[in-house]
Design a protein around this motif. Sequence first.
Motif, PDB file in Angstrom:
ATOM      1  N   ARG A  55      85.859   4.817  56.776  1.00 51.12           N
ATOM      2  CA  ARG A  55      86.764   3.665  56.834  1.00 51.12           C
ATOM      3  C   ARG A  55      87.766   3.836  55.705  1.00 51.12           C
ATOM      4  O   ARG A  55      87.401   4.242  54.602  1.00 51.12           O
ATOM      5  CB  ARG A  55      85.972   2.376  56.660  1.00 51.12           C
ATOM      6  CG  ARG A  55      86.764   1.117  56.898  1.00 51.12           C
ATOM      7  CD  ARG A  55      85.853  -0.104  56.924  1.00 51.12           C
ATOM      8  NE  ARG A  55      85.246  -0.335  55.626  1.00 51.12           N
ATOM      9  CZ  ARG A  55      85.658  -1.261  54.758  1.00 51.12           C
ATOM     10  NH1 ARG A  55      86.651  -2.046  55.061  1.00 51.12           N
ATOM     11  NH2 ARG A  55      85.061  -1.401  53.603  1.00 51.12           N
ATOM     12  N   ILE A  56      89.044   3.501  55.958  1.00 49.30           N
ATOM     13  CA  ILE A  56      90.091   3.645  54.945  1.00 49.30           C
ATOM     14  C   ILE A  56      90.778   2.299  54.759  1.00 49.30           C
ATOM     15  O   ILE A  56      91.245   1.696  55.728  1.00 49.30           O
ATOM     16  CB  ILE A  56      91.130   4.715  55.348  1.00 49.30           C
ATOM     17  CG1 ILE A  56      90.443   6.080  55.560  1.00 49.30           C
ATOM     18  CG2 ILE A  56      92.232   4.815  54.301  1.00 49.30           C
ATOM     19  CD1 ILE A  56      91.348   7.143  56.162  1.00 49.30           C
ATOM     20  N   VAL A  57      90.850   1.849  53.501  1.00 47.27           N
ATOM     21  CA  VAL A  57      91.570   0.628  53.140  1.00 47.27           C
ATOM     22  C   VAL A  57      92.700   1.052  52.214  1.00 47.27           C
ATOM     23  O   VAL A  57      92.465   1.705  51.194  1.00 47.27           O
ATOM     24  CB  VAL A  57      90.645  -0.388  52.427  1.00 47.27           C
ATOM     25  CG1 VAL A  57      91.448  -1.614  51.985  1.00 47.27           C
ATOM     26  CG2 VAL A  57      89.486  -0.793  53.327  1.00 47.27           C
ATOM     27  N   VAL A  58      93.941   0.668  52.558  1.00 46.53           N
ATOM     28  CA  VAL A  58      95.108   1.090  51.785  1.00 46.53           C
ATOM     29  C   VAL A  58      95.818  -0.125  51.207  1.00 46.53           C
ATOM     30  O   VAL A  58      96.193  -1.041  51.937  1.00 46.53           O
ATOM     31  CB  VAL A  58      96.094   1.906  52.647  1.00 46.53           C
ATOM     32  CG1 VAL A  58      97.295   2.345  51.819  1.00 46.53           C
ATOM     33  CG2 VAL A  58      95.399   3.100  53.280  1.00 46.53           C
ATOM     34  N   ARG A  59      96.009  -0.091  49.890  1.00 42.98           N
ATOM     35  CA  ARG A  59      96.812  -1.091  49.186  1.00 42.98           C
ATOM     36  C   ARG A  59      98.005  -0.430  48.487  1.00 42.98           C
ATOM     37  O   ARG A  59      98.939  -1.097  48.109  1.00 42.98           O
ATOM     38  CB  ARG A  59      95.952  -1.814  48.148  1.00 42.98           C
ATOM     39  CG  ARG A  59      94.787  -2.556  48.767  1.00 42.98           C
ATOM     40  CD  ARG A  59      93.889  -3.207  47.718  1.00 42.98           C
ATOM     41  NE  ARG A  59      92.752  -3.815  48.376  1.00 42.98           N
ATOM     42  CZ  ARG A  59      91.480  -3.497  48.144  1.00 42.98           C
ATOM     43  NH1 ARG A  59      91.184  -2.592  47.240  1.00 42.98           N
ATOM     44  NH2 ARG A  59      90.525  -4.088  48.801  1.00 42.98           N
ATOM     45  N   GLY A  60      97.954   0.893  48.288  1.00 43.23           N
ATOM     46  CA  GLY A  60      98.977   1.652  47.578  1.00 43.23           C
ATOM     47  C   GLY A  60      99.866   2.435  48.525  1.00 43.23           C
ATOM     48  O   GLY A  60     100.060   2.044  49.678  1.00 43.23           O
ATOM     49  N   SER A  61     100.409   3.573  48.037  1.00 40.39           N
ATOM     50  CA  SER A  61     101.317   4.370  48.863  1.00 40.39           C
ATOM     51  C   SER A  61     100.713   5.735  49.167  1.00 40.39           C
ATOM     52  O   SER A  61     100.082   6.357  48.319  1.00 40.39           O
ATOM     53  CB  SER A  61     102.674   4.526  48.178  1.00 40.39           C
ATOM     54  OG  SER A  61     102.554   5.282  47.003  1.00 40.39           O
ATOM     55  N   ILE A  62     100.950   6.177  50.414  1.00 39.28           N
ATOM     56  CA  ILE A  62     100.420   7.453  50.885  1.00 39.28           C
ATOM     57  C   ILE A  62     101.488   8.165  51.701  1.00 39.28           C
ATOM     58  O   ILE A  62     102.117   7.566  52.574  1.00 39.28           O
ATOM     59  CB  ILE A  62      99.180   7.256  51.782  1.00 39.28           C
ATOM     60  CG1 ILE A  62      98.067   6.552  51.013  1.00 39.28           C
ATOM     61  CG2 ILE A  62      98.693   8.599  52.327  1.00 39.28           C
ATOM     62  CD1 ILE A  62      96.885   6.159  51.873  1.00 39.28           C
ATOM     63  N   ALA A  63     101.681   9.448  51.417  1.00 40.21           N
ATOM     64  CA  ALA A  63     102.467  10.336  52.261  1.00 40.21           C
ATOM     65  C   ALA A  63     101.468  11.341  52.812  1.00 40.21           C
ATOM     66  O   ALA A  63     101.009  12.232  52.101  1.00 40.21           O
ATOM     67  CB  ALA A  63     103.564  11.025  51.458  1.00 40.21           C
ATOM     68  N   GLY A  64     101.081  11.153  54.066  1.00 41.03           N
ATOM     69  CA  GLY A  64     100.092  12.030  54.685  1.00 41.03           C
ATOM     70  C   GLY A  64      99.447  11.345  55.871  1.00 41.03           C
ATOM     71  O   GLY A  64      99.676  10.165  56.133  1.00 41.03           O
TER      72      GLY A  64
END
Length: 124
Positions: A55-64
């Motif tokens: 499971r992935i939870v994102v609050r920041g920035s991702i290039a990918g």
Amino acid sequence: MAERTVLGEHAFLRGLIRGEGDLEIAGRVEGEIDISGDLIVQGSAALKANLRAHRIVVRGSIAGDLVARQAIHLEAGARVVGSLQAPAIAIGEGALIRGRVETGPHEGPVAQRAPAEARPPRQD
């Protein structure tokens, strides 16, 4: 309860991260992440990496590209440039995504879209 590893806000890592358990990232990562547990990308995090987790939870920035076996959740403030693939995907108000979003079970690498010039022209 799965073991959780934390990469702090002032940390920078380049390369491959692979392992069991959960991972929380508040710093910077360039490369690839492949873990068996949950991945939490904090608001202070900046990743240039392809991610694979339960499971992935994102609050920041991702290039990918992001691939989850269970779900991906983009919370307010999340910024992603890349493909998302998981059985369930939630995009919170204020989250930004630029890329392909695909739901359903997943086994292989994220499918890549053909460049616009390779796609047949629209028939209007």
